[in-house]
Scaffold this active site. Structure first.
Site, mmCIF file in Angstrom:
data_model
loop_
_atom_site.group_PDB
_atom_site.id
_atom_site.type_symbol
_atom_site.label_atom_id
_atom_site.label_comp_id
_atom_site.label_asym_id
_atom_site.label_seq_id
_atom_site.Cartn_x
_atom_site.Cartn_y
_atom_site.Cartn_z
ATOM 1 N N GLU A 114 -5.926 -7.955 6.081
ATOM 2 C CA GLU A 114 -5.492 -6.560 5.926
ATOM 3 C C GLU A 114 -5.090 -5.922 7.259
ATOM 4 O OE1 GLU A 114 -9.338 -5.623 2.995
ATOM 5 O OE2 GLU A 114 -8.799 -4.272 4.589
ATOM 6 N N SER A 115 -4.034 -5.143 7.211
ATOM 7 C CA SER A 115 -3.596 -4.262 8.310
ATOM 8 C C SER A 115 -2.839 -4.970 9.433
ATOM 9 C CB SER A 115 -4.774 -3.532 8.978
ATOM 10 O OG SER A 115 -5.589 -2.906 8.042
ATOM 11 N N GLU A 147 -14.505 -5.325 2.324
ATOM 12 C CA GLU A 147 -13.786 -5.403 3.600
ATOM 13 C C GLU A 147 -14.754 -5.583 4.766
ATOM 14 O OE1 GLU A 147 -10.647 -2.503 4.419
ATOM 15 O OE2 GLU A 147 -11.750 -1.955 6.216
ATOM 16 N N LYS A 180 0.781 4.803 1.300
ATOM 17 C CA LYS A 180 0.073 5.434 2.425
ATOM 18 C C LYS A 180 0.987 6.443 3.107
ATOM 19 C CE LYS A 180 -2.390 3.479 6.454
ATOM 20 N NZ LYS A 180 -2.511 2.221 7.237
ATOM 21 N N LYS A 185 -8.051 2.726 -2.941
ATOM 22 C CA LYS A 185 -8.374 2.601 -1.518
ATOM 23 C C LYS A 185 -9.101 3.869 -1.108
ATOM 24 C CE LYS A 185 -7.535 -0.365 1.786
ATOM 25 N NZ LYS A 185 -6.423 -0.165 2.605
ATOM 26 N N GLU A 235 0.806 -1.227 0.000
ATOM 27 C CA GLU A 235 0.000 0.000 0.000
ATOM 28 C C GLU A 235 0.836 1.273 0.000
ATOM 29 O OE1 GLU A 235 -4.015 0.233 1.750
ATOM 30 O OE2 GLU A 235 -2.993 1.313 3.357
ATOM 31 N N ASN A 273 -10.296 -6.875 7.794
ATOM 32 C CA ASN A 273 -9.427 -5.824 8.329
ATOM 33 C C ASN A 273 -9.098 -6.151 9.786
ATOM 34 O OD1 ASN A 273 -7.953 -3.551 8.780
ATOM 35 N ND2 ASN A 273 -9.541 -2.100 8.149
HETATM 36 O O1 LIG Z 1 -0.698 0.090 7.293
HETATM 37 P P1 LIG Z 1 -1.213 -1.269 7.604
HETATM 38 O O2 LIG Z 1 -1.475 -1.500 9.060
HETATM 39 O O3 LIG Z 1 -0.339 -2.347 7.001
HETATM 40 O O4 LIG Z 1 -2.662 -1.388 6.888
HETATM 41 C C1 LIG Z 1 -2.808 -1.321 5.485
HETATM 42 C C2 LIG Z 1 -4.303 -1.325 5.115
HETATM 43 O O5 LIG Z 1 -4.843 -2.559 5.468
HETATM 44 C C3 LIG Z 1 -5.055 -0.179 5.803
HETATM 45 O O6 LIG Z 1 -4.505 1.022 5.374
HETATM 46 C C4 LIG Z 1 -6.569 -0.198 5.540
HETATM 47 C C5 LIG Z 1 -7.364 -1.278 5.551
HETATM 48 N N1 LIG Z 1 -8.649 -0.966 5.291
HETATM 49 C C6 LIG Z 1 -8.729 0.359 5.119
HETATM 50 C C7 LIG Z 1 -9.819 1.175 4.809
HETATM 51 C C8 LIG Z 1 -9.605 2.517 4.623
HETATM 52 C C9 LIG Z 1 -8.331 3.072 4.791
HETATM 53 C C10 LIG Z 1 -7.230 2.269 5.104
HETATM 54 C C11 LIG Z 1 -7.414 0.917 5.263
#
Ligand SMILES: O=P(O)(O)OC[C@@H](O)[C@@H](O)c1c[nH]c2ccccc12
Length: 259
Positions: A216-217, A165, A56, A116, A54, A186
């Site tokens: 995710e995340s 998601e 970001k 995104k 990503e 997520n």
């Molecule tokens: O930076 P991380 O913790 O690796 O996460 C990425 C991504 O999953 C996260 O930015 C995200 C997941 N779902 C979202 C919805 C909106 C904005 C952002 C996100």
């Protein structure tokens, strides 16, 4: 209002303003509008790494991740690292992104791009297509089943794939429908920012097999991926872990090499 409510409130206003200035016909005239999209779901099915990296700059949970780079160097770095796809944040107010970031990413790489964004209106899906995306994100926490159905159908008709998601069982149950391609869990609760890989582990078995599963995340180690794979996850969305370094592409290369 929690942060997610605020983002959605602002997003509705933003869409109203944009619609008044840039007509749909202008979006449809984009050079990318007729472009054949690339399937992320197909790539994830056959990839050995499954990394979706990503772009970001910042987020509501972390005000500065990194501002010191160009979109081109980050996304080319990700592509060279062997990422399956790239997620580009386009929200400005909370994440410091823009549709221009998506456009620059499209001009730089040939792998699938995810817009995104907090999508609440078909207009944003037309923007996604016009600025070169291959797939869109829909967030179950902020949409009704009817909205998910109409927005995902609209995206599919434009040749875009849909990543839906979810964060809990209720969101998953209300959302399952054939117009989705990928279901992402997520690990971060967007209302409280709590992060745990347990959310992915708990929901994995409830996701029907016809959907590609993505976690995710909050993924910051190769071990996390080794832990998640047995649950059937084929894709892993990683932002901060790469973006917080001084060379996101190099960080992704070193990470993917170990998989
Ligand atoms: O930076 P991380 O913790 O690796 O996460 C990425 C991504 O999953 C996260 O930015 C995200 C997941 N779902 C979202 C919805 C909106 C904005 C952002 C996100």
């Amino acid at each position: 209002m929690n942060i997610l409510d605020k983002i959605i409130f602002d997003k509705h206003r933003e869409v109203v303003l944009k619609k008044a200035i840039i007509p749909v016909s202008q979006l449809e005239n984009s050079v990318f509008f007729e472009r054949a999209t690339i399937s992320l779901s197909q790539k994830l099915k056959t990839s050995s790494s499954g990394i979706i990296a990503e772009h970001k700059r910042r987020s509501p949970s972390k005000s500065v991740i990194n501002h010191d780079f160009t979109v081109e160097e980050v996304v080319k770095g990700y592509e060279n690292a062997g990422a399956c796809g790239i997620s580009v944040l386009t929200d400005g107010k909370y994440f410091g992104g823009s549709l221009d970031d998506l456009l620059l990413a499209r001009a730089s790489v040939n792998i699938p791009l995810l817009r995104k964004e907090f999508i609440v209106d078909e207009y944003q899906i037309l923007e996604a297509k016009a600025f070169g995306a291959d797939l869109i994100l829909l967030i179950a926490a902020v949409l009704t089943r009817e909205e998910i159905k109409s927005l995902s159908t609209f995206a599919k008709n434009l040749g875009l794939e849909v990543l839906l998601e979810v964060h809990n069982q209720e969101e998953l149950e209300k959302s399952i429908m054939p117009t989705l391609d990928i279901i992402g869990v997520n690990n971060r609760n967007l209302k409280t920012f709590e992060v745990s890989l347990d959310f992915s582990k708990q929901l994995a078995s409830q996701i029907p097999n016809e959907f590609v599963k993505v976690s995710e995340s909050g993924i910051s180690s190769v071990e996390a991926i080794t832990e998640l794979r047995p649950y059937g996850f084929k894709g892993f969305l990683i932002g901060e872990n790469f973006m917080k370094t001084n060379n996101a592409g190099k960080a992704a290369t070193e990470f993917i090499k170990q998989l």
